[in-house]
Write an enzyme that holds these catalytic residues in place. Structure first.
Site, PDB file in Angstrom:
ATOM      1  N   GLY C  18       0.842  -1.189   0.000  1.00 23.85           N
ATOM      2  CA  GLY C  18       0.000   0.000   0.000  1.00 23.85           C
ATOM      3  C   GLY C  18       0.871   1.231   0.000  1.00 23.85           C
ATOM      4  O   GLY C  18       2.059   1.160   0.318  1.00 23.85           O
ATOM      5  N   GLY C  19       0.293   2.355  -0.355  1.00 20.60           N
ATOM      6  CA  GLY C  19       1.030   3.602  -0.343  1.00 20.60           C
ATOM      7  C   GLY C  19       1.292   4.062   1.085  1.00 20.60           C
ATOM      8  O   GLY C  19       0.888   3.417   2.059  1.00 20.60           O
ATOM      9  N   ALA C  20       1.993   5.176   1.189  1.00 23.76           N
ATOM     10  CA  ALA C  20       2.231   5.788   2.495  1.00 23.76           C
ATOM     11  C   ALA C  20       0.896   6.105   3.153  1.00 23.76           C
ATOM     12  O   ALA C  20      -0.021   6.579   2.494  1.00 23.76           O
ATOM     13  CB  ALA C  20       3.047   7.065   2.305  1.00 23.76           C
ATOM     14  N   SER C  22      -1.564   4.322   4.196  1.00 27.72           N
ATOM     15  CA  SER C  22      -2.734   3.655   3.623  1.00 27.72           C
ATOM     16  C   SER C  22      -3.348   2.659   4.611  1.00 27.72           C
ATOM     17  O   SER C  22      -4.311   1.969   4.271  1.00 27.72           O
ATOM     18  CB  SER C  22      -2.340   2.921   2.340  1.00 27.72           C
ATOM     19  OG  SER C  22      -1.378   1.924   2.626  1.00 27.72           O
ATOM     20  N   SER C  25       0.138  -0.976   8.304  1.00 28.57           N
ATOM     21  CA  SER C  25       0.602  -1.497   9.595  1.00 28.57           C
ATOM     22  C   SER C  25      -0.575  -1.880  10.479  1.00 28.57           C
ATOM     23  O   SER C  25      -0.580  -2.938  11.112  1.00 28.57           O
ATOM     24  CB  SER C  25       1.457  -0.448  10.304  1.00 28.57           C
ATOM     25  OG  SER C  25       2.592  -0.135   9.529  1.00 28.57           O
ATOM     26  N   HIS C  59       3.442   3.631  16.686  1.00 32.34           N
ATOM     27  CA  HIS C  59       3.133   2.226  16.377  1.00 32.34           C
ATOM     28  C   HIS C  59       3.239   1.359  17.641  1.00 32.34           C
ATOM     29  O   HIS C  59       2.412   0.496  17.883  1.00 32.34           O
ATOM     30  CB  HIS C  59       4.083   1.688  15.296  1.00 32.34           C
ATOM     31  CG  HIS C  59       3.724   2.131  13.905  1.00 32.34           C
ATOM     32  ND1 HIS C  59       4.107   1.435  12.785  1.00 32.34           N
ATOM     33  CD2 HIS C  59       3.009   3.189  13.455  1.00 32.34           C
ATOM     34  CE1 HIS C  59       3.648   2.052  11.702  1.00 32.34           C
ATOM     35  NE2 HIS C  59       3.001   3.122  12.082  1.00 32.34           N
ATOM     36  N   ARG C  63       0.268  -0.964  19.435  1.00 32.16           N
ATOM     37  CA  ARG C  63       0.316  -2.428  19.559  1.00 32.16           C
ATOM     38  C   ARG C  63       0.073  -2.914  20.980  1.00 32.16           C
ATOM     39  O   ARG C  63      -0.510  -3.968  21.184  1.00 32.16           O
ATOM     40  CB  ARG C  63       1.688  -2.948  19.089  1.00 32.16           C
ATOM     41  CG  ARG C  63       1.886  -2.911  17.604  1.00 32.16           C
ATOM     42  CD  ARG C  63       3.084  -3.733  17.213  1.00 32.16           C
ATOM     43  NE  ARG C  63       4.303  -3.333  17.896  1.00 32.16           N
ATOM     44  CZ  ARG C  63       5.100  -2.360  17.483  1.00 32.16           C
ATOM     45  NH1 ARG C  63       4.816  -1.663  16.407  1.00 32.16           N
ATOM     46  NH2 ARG C  63       6.198  -2.059  18.150  1.00 32.16           N
TER      47      ARG C  63
END
Lengths: 179, 179, 179
Positions: C18-20, C22, C25, C59, C63
């Protein structure tokens, strides 16, 4: 409109879009090779530097000896019509390079695109057009690059409208956009 | 959540994504025109140079006289809410230009996006949002361009979550991403 | 080839492109979390500047505590094989950063990609690879950026061929490219 021989499932006009290194050329070659039609490769690339010359050699080696290769950076429309014939499949690789060549040689792009699109009706065999998707990044500040994106986008829309099938490649995998 | 009149198949919120010159605006116009709803065009573009002014004129000519046009480069959320009404379809073209305008005028982008997304619930008619896919090229070295890609991507994700339908245009052809 | 426990629907190898911005993650995390497998996060990012360090923190916070995190900018193939085990799901985020790190450290990219791809057969648990689609913008004039696009495209094609499933993200929405 499929071509006449029922053994050849390749439709008359196919457009294969995809980003750089997405597997467009390889997929186009497979479509042509499995069609059983006589394969012609119309290359719009010119080996102006080593990077391009290496890429041309790599593609040529992969295709092998059965293919006839014609190099035509500018007069694409005329070449299509001198080569097309029932029983032949033309692989045109690629349209974005053709547009680049037209821009570099200062040709009238819109008129060239018009003649190209209008002349598609007259193709008597099958044709598979490969072209780069270039408009999904951030808009470049360079005016020539923006003009290029505009021309490519307009050409893709007009060709997709005429095409019997349109495929979008990502990581070597095809999505069928049309039909 | 479709709007109430069963004759109008346009859902309440549509997002149309696609690269430059992928046929987004034209597809959005067709969705609005065939809905039978009263068409409003909310333009975020400002004619700051000839290239942009030509593009605005081209779109305006294509839409024709039935459309009401409102130009609003910055106060998009407020404009949406002063124009929305049952029986109306708003075409917002486009969100990436709105983001660009906000950045150029140094507005608080994240707060603007928050209010925009939160206020979508209050739309009483249909709305079709057009926006450019910009994140599929190589990441630019320019920090402002990277920030722009981040903002656009976050806005698209949040709007797509609220939207009833999301379409991705390539070469004038639509892929349905949602529902 | 799904992993052995029938309660875990995650296939052995997943590629998420996918693009930036998108939603790659986030989608990968959800796939791993709902698989019931023991989650390992293999980060190829290095916090060389504040922008990157903020993104890593964001991120990590998302998580939560159940995940084991391993940072490995270069020796990805070796790390995969020391961590993989039945009952574990590895999330590798992301391959394009790994390629960037290899280029910055002047490693032999093609050899590294070869070992990576060949070693996938030996994975004993599940793995979800995240990577950026970077080739759909206009071709950059910078030779290193072009080389990067080439490496990324070749890696994606080879990994997609080995993968059990390939997803393409746009605005947080997944398209299934394979199977």
């Amino acid at each position: 409109m499929p071509i006449h021989d029922p053994l050849h499932p390749l439709p008359r006009i196919t457009l294969i879009l995809g980003g750089a290194r997405s597997g467009k050329s390889r997929h186009a070659e497979q479509l042509v090779q499995t069609s059983g039609l006589e394969p012609y490769y119309i290359a719009t690339a010119q080996a102006l530097d080593k990077e391009m010359s290496d890429r041309i050699d790599e593609h040529r080696t992969r295709r092998g000896d059965r293919w006839r290769t014609i190099e035509e950076p500018l007069a694409l429309t005329r070449t299509l019509h001198s080569v097309t014939a029932e029983g032949r499949a033309l692989l045109i690789d690629c349209l974005t390079l053709w547009l680049t060549n037209l821009m570099v040689h200062d040709r009238p792009i819109e008129a060239e695109i018009d003649s190209f699109v209008e002349s598609l009706e007259a193709l008597s065999g099958a044709a598979v057009f490969v072209s780069n998707e270039v408009g999904q990044g951030v808009m470049p500040t360079n005016a020539m690059a923006r003009a290029f994106i505009d021309h490519a986008g307009r050409l893709h829309q007009r060709l997709a409208e005429k095409a019997d099938q349109v495929l979008l490649m990502t990581a070597g995998l095809a999505q069928q956009l049309k039909p």
